[in-house]
Design an enzyme around this catalytic site. Structure first.
Site, PDB file in Angstrom:
ATOM      1  N   ASN A 165       0.877  -1.183   0.000  1.00 21.91           N
ATOM      2  CA  ASN A 165       0.000   0.000   0.000  1.00 21.91           C
ATOM      3  C   ASN A 165       0.908   1.225   0.000  1.00 21.91           C
ATOM      4  O   ASN A 165       1.526   1.539   1.021  1.00 21.91           O
ATOM      5  CB  ASN A 165      -0.876  -0.060   1.263  1.00 21.91           C
ATOM      6  CG  ASN A 165      -1.657   1.227   1.497  1.00 21.91           C
ATOM      7  OD1 ASN A 165      -1.745   2.084   0.621  1.00 21.91           O
ATOM      8  ND2 ASN A 165      -2.223   1.350   2.694  1.00 21.91           N
ATOM      9  N   TRP A 166       0.964   1.892  -1.131  1.00 20.62           N
ATOM     10  CA  TRP A 166       1.890   3.034  -1.251  1.00 20.62           C
ATOM     11  C   TRP A 166       1.347   4.304  -0.599  1.00 20.62           C
ATOM     12  O   TRP A 166       2.038   5.299  -0.532  1.00 20.62           O
ATOM     13  CB  TRP A 166       2.228   3.276  -2.734  1.00 20.62           C
ATOM     14  CG  TRP A 166       3.310   2.372  -3.245  1.00 20.62           C
ATOM     15  CD1 TRP A 166       3.751   1.211  -2.666  1.00 20.62           C
ATOM     16  CD2 TRP A 166       4.111   2.560  -4.427  1.00 20.62           C
ATOM     17  NE1 TRP A 166       4.765   0.667  -3.417  1.00 20.62           N
ATOM     18  CE2 TRP A 166       5.006   1.469  -4.495  1.00 20.62           C
ATOM     19  CE3 TRP A 166       4.152   3.521  -5.429  1.00 20.62           C
ATOM     20  CZ2 TRP A 166       5.939   1.326  -5.533  1.00 20.62           C
ATOM     21  CZ3 TRP A 166       5.072   3.395  -6.470  1.00 20.62           C
ATOM     22  CH2 TRP A 166       5.964   2.301  -6.520  1.00 20.62           C
ATOM     23  N   LYS A 167       0.099   4.286  -0.164  1.00 17.22           N
ATOM     24  CA  LYS A 167      -0.509   5.475   0.461  1.00 17.22           C
ATOM     25  C   LYS A 167      -0.282   6.698  -0.447  1.00 17.22           C
ATOM     26  O   LYS A 167      -0.313   6.549  -1.668  1.00 17.22           O
ATOM     27  CB  LYS A 167       0.047   5.659   1.871  1.00 17.22           C
ATOM     28  CG  LYS A 167      -0.082   4.363   2.700  1.00 17.22           C
ATOM     29  CD  LYS A 167       0.184   4.546   4.155  1.00 17.22           C
ATOM     30  CE  LYS A 167      -0.026   3.207   4.867  1.00 17.22           C
ATOM     31  NZ  LYS A 167       0.111   3.311   6.316  1.00 17.22           N
ATOM     32  N   HIS A 193      -9.408   1.401   5.210  1.00 16.68           N
ATOM     33  CA  HIS A 193      -8.114   1.567   5.887  1.00 16.68           C
ATOM     34  C   HIS A 193      -8.290   2.514   7.066  1.00 16.68           C
ATOM     35  O   HIS A 193      -9.061   3.467   6.999  1.00 16.68           O
ATOM     36  CB  HIS A 193      -7.074   2.110   4.899  1.00 16.68           C
ATOM     37  CG  HIS A 193      -5.686   2.059   5.464  1.00 16.68           C
ATOM     38  ND1 HIS A 193      -5.229   2.987   6.377  1.00 16.68           N
ATOM     39  CD2 HIS A 193      -4.681   1.166   5.293  1.00 16.68           C
ATOM     40  CE1 HIS A 193      -3.984   2.665   6.722  1.00 16.68           C
ATOM     41  NE2 HIS A 193      -3.638   1.570   6.074  1.00 16.68           N
ATOM     42  N   GLU A 213      -6.591   4.855   8.146  1.00 16.69           N
ATOM     43  CA  GLU A 213      -6.347   6.274   7.846  1.00 16.69           C
ATOM     44  C   GLU A 213      -7.579   6.905   7.203  1.00 16.69           C
ATOM     45  O   GLU A 213      -7.866   8.078   7.418  1.00 16.69           O
ATOM     46  CB  GLU A 213      -5.090   6.397   6.968  1.00 16.69           C
ATOM     47  CG  GLU A 213      -3.823   6.124   7.786  1.00 16.69           C
ATOM     48  CD  GLU A 213      -2.643   5.589   7.016  1.00 16.69           C
ATOM     49  OE1 GLU A 213      -2.630   5.657   5.771  1.00 16.69           O
ATOM     50  OE2 GLU A 213      -1.706   5.074   7.673  1.00 16.69           O
ATOM     51  N   GLU A 256      -5.329  -4.849  10.717  1.00 22.49           N
ATOM     52  CA  GLU A 256      -4.260  -3.873  10.899  1.00 22.49           C
ATOM     53  C   GLU A 256      -4.474  -3.110  12.202  1.00 22.49           C
ATOM     54  O   GLU A 256      -5.225  -2.122  12.230  1.00 22.49           O
ATOM     55  CB  GLU A 256      -4.247  -2.865   9.738  1.00 22.49           C
ATOM     56  CG  GLU A 256      -3.970  -3.483   8.391  1.00 22.49           C
ATOM     57  CD  GLU A 256      -3.396  -2.461   7.429  1.00 22.49           C
ATOM     58  OE1 GLU A 256      -2.300  -2.706   6.919  1.00 22.49           O
ATOM     59  OE2 GLU A 256      -4.017  -1.406   7.217  1.00 22.49           O
ATOM     60  N   GLY A 295       2.966   1.906  10.818  1.00 25.60           N
ATOM     61  CA  GLY A 295       4.014   2.911  10.688  1.00 25.60           C
ATOM     62  C   GLY A 295       4.795   3.176  11.968  1.00 25.60           C
ATOM     63  O   GLY A 295       5.514   4.166  12.067  1.00 25.60           O
ATOM     64  N   SER A 330       3.533  -2.465  10.225  1.00 25.79           N
ATOM     65  CA  SER A 330       4.981  -2.602  10.464  1.00 25.79           C
ATOM     66  C   SER A 330       5.557  -3.950  10.036  1.00 25.79           C
ATOM     67  O   SER A 330       6.491  -4.454  10.656  1.00 25.79           O
ATOM     68  CB  SER A 330       5.318  -2.317  11.938  1.00 25.79           C
ATOM     69  OG  SER A 330       5.050  -0.969  12.244  1.00 25.79           O
ATOM     70  N   GLY A 370       2.896  -1.254   4.237  1.00 23.61           N
ATOM     71  CA  GLY A 370       2.946   0.165   3.897  1.00 23.61           C
ATOM     72  C   GLY A 370       4.366   0.602   3.586  1.00 23.61           C
ATOM     73  O   GLY A 370       4.873   0.394   2.483  1.00 23.61           O
ATOM     74  N   GLY A 371       5.038   1.181   4.566  1.00 22.24           N
ATOM     75  CA  GLY A 371       6.358   1.782   4.356  1.00 22.24           C
ATOM     76  C   GLY A 371       7.348   0.875   3.645  1.00 22.24           C
ATOM     77  O   GLY A 371       8.077   1.334   2.749  1.00 22.24           O
TER      78      GLY A 371
HETATM   79  P1  PGA Z   1       3.044   0.061   7.566  1.00 27.26           P
HETATM   80  O1  PGA Z   1       1.555   0.350   7.023  1.00 27.26           O
HETATM   81  O2  PGA Z   1       3.510  -1.219   6.953  1.00 27.26           O
HETATM   82  O3  PGA Z   1       3.843   1.256   7.130  1.00 27.26           O
HETATM   83  O4  PGA Z   1       2.940  -0.053   9.057  1.00 27.26           O
HETATM   84  C1  PGA Z   1       0.637  -0.696   6.824  1.00 27.26           C
HETATM   85  C2  PGA Z   1      -0.671  -0.146   6.299  1.00 27.26           C
HETATM   86  O5  PGA Z   1      -1.112   0.920   6.746  1.00 27.26           O
HETATM   87  O6  PGA Z   1      -1.312  -0.772   5.423  1.00 27.26           O
END
Ligand code: PGA
Length: 251
Positions: A10-12, A93, A95, A164, A170, A209, A230-231
């Site tokens: 997930n590149w956000k 998600h 966010e 999640e 993150g 993470s 994500g990251g």
């Molecule tokens: P992260 O994000 O791997 O950077 O913790 C995961 C996500 O929000 O899908």
């Protein structure tokens, strides 16, 4: 044999065309590996270009509107995602839930809109740190599922759920393997209660993470069928290491 692990990046809100080189490198690495399914969810602006740039991996979006078209300035509908080349969409998600006020009912409507357009779905759930600390984590996730899982006969087709924990996103912190297994078993029970036998086919991903160092262990936990990353999905080097760990964990 069980489904191969599904590893989704997930590149956000990250990525311009300069980063298509990373997607190409991820695609090349994934094409050399068997028994793993790899996908990326770039921002809307890169979906079409990324679909054209890669061969083997799946490409999806990070959100969609509940309606197929209309006066919704700035929004993108599920049929538009299909037109751009997306094969799936992430909905709910944390966010989006936290920063855009998305309720379970909205998430369900988005999931059903995506399904109507033929898209796969990754539906996200997860508790906050305060909810975990007060012992409510399973109740919160069960409630989110009850309110947001898509309804209808074909609801489980191409459906995945991503667990999640908000506090793990993150932050570099991950739940214990026991806690991941317990939550994934609870999610499986809820899927079975909702969908009957078909609930057994829904993949349950872990997210928060995930990195090359912890991926194999997390993916080996009970009922974990993949990872939402994500990251660590933003470079081919770190994401490919996770994909490799997912494959080697099964050998
Ligand atoms: P992260 O994000 O791997 O950077 O913790 C995961 C996500 O929000 O899908």
């Amino acid at each position: 044999m069980a489904n191969p692990p599904y590893i989704v990046g997930n590149w956000k809100m990250n990525g311009t065309r300069a980063m298509l080189a990373e997607a190409r490198a991820i695609d090349r690495a994934a094409s050399r590996l068997r028994d793993v399914q790899v996908a990326l969810a770039p921002p809307f602006t890169l979906i079409h270009a990324m679909r054209e740039a890669v061969n083997d991996i799946g490409i999806g979006a990070q959100d969609c509107h509940v309606r197929p078209s209309g006066a919704f300035t700035g929004d993108i509908s599920a049929p538009m995602l299909v037109d751009a080349g997306a094969g799936f969409v992430i909905v709910g998600h944390s966010e989006r839930r936290a920063m855009h006020g998305e309720t379970d009912a909205i998430v369900r409507a988005k999931a059903e809109a995506a399904q109507a357009a033929g898209l796969g779905i990754i539906l996200c759930v997860g508790e906050t740190e305060a909810e975990r600390d007060s012992g409510e984590a399973e109740a919160v996730v069960t409630r989110q599922l009850a309110g947001s899982l898509p309804q209808g006969e074909e609801a489980t087709v191409k459906l995945s759920v991503a667990y999640e924990p908000v506090w793990a996103i993150g932050t570099g912190r991950v739940p214990s393997i026991d806690d991941v297994g317990a939550m994934h078993r609870a999610i499986r029970a809820r899927l079975a209660a909702t969908y009957g036998e078909a609930g057994g086919d829904v993949r349950i991903l872990y997210g928060g993470s995930v990195n090359a160092g912890n991926a194999a262990e997390l993916l080996a936990a009970d009922e974990v069928g993949g990872a939402l990353v994500g990251g660590a999905s933003l470079t081919a080097e770190s994401f490919t290491a996770i994909v490799v760990a997912a494959v080697s964990g099964r050998e």
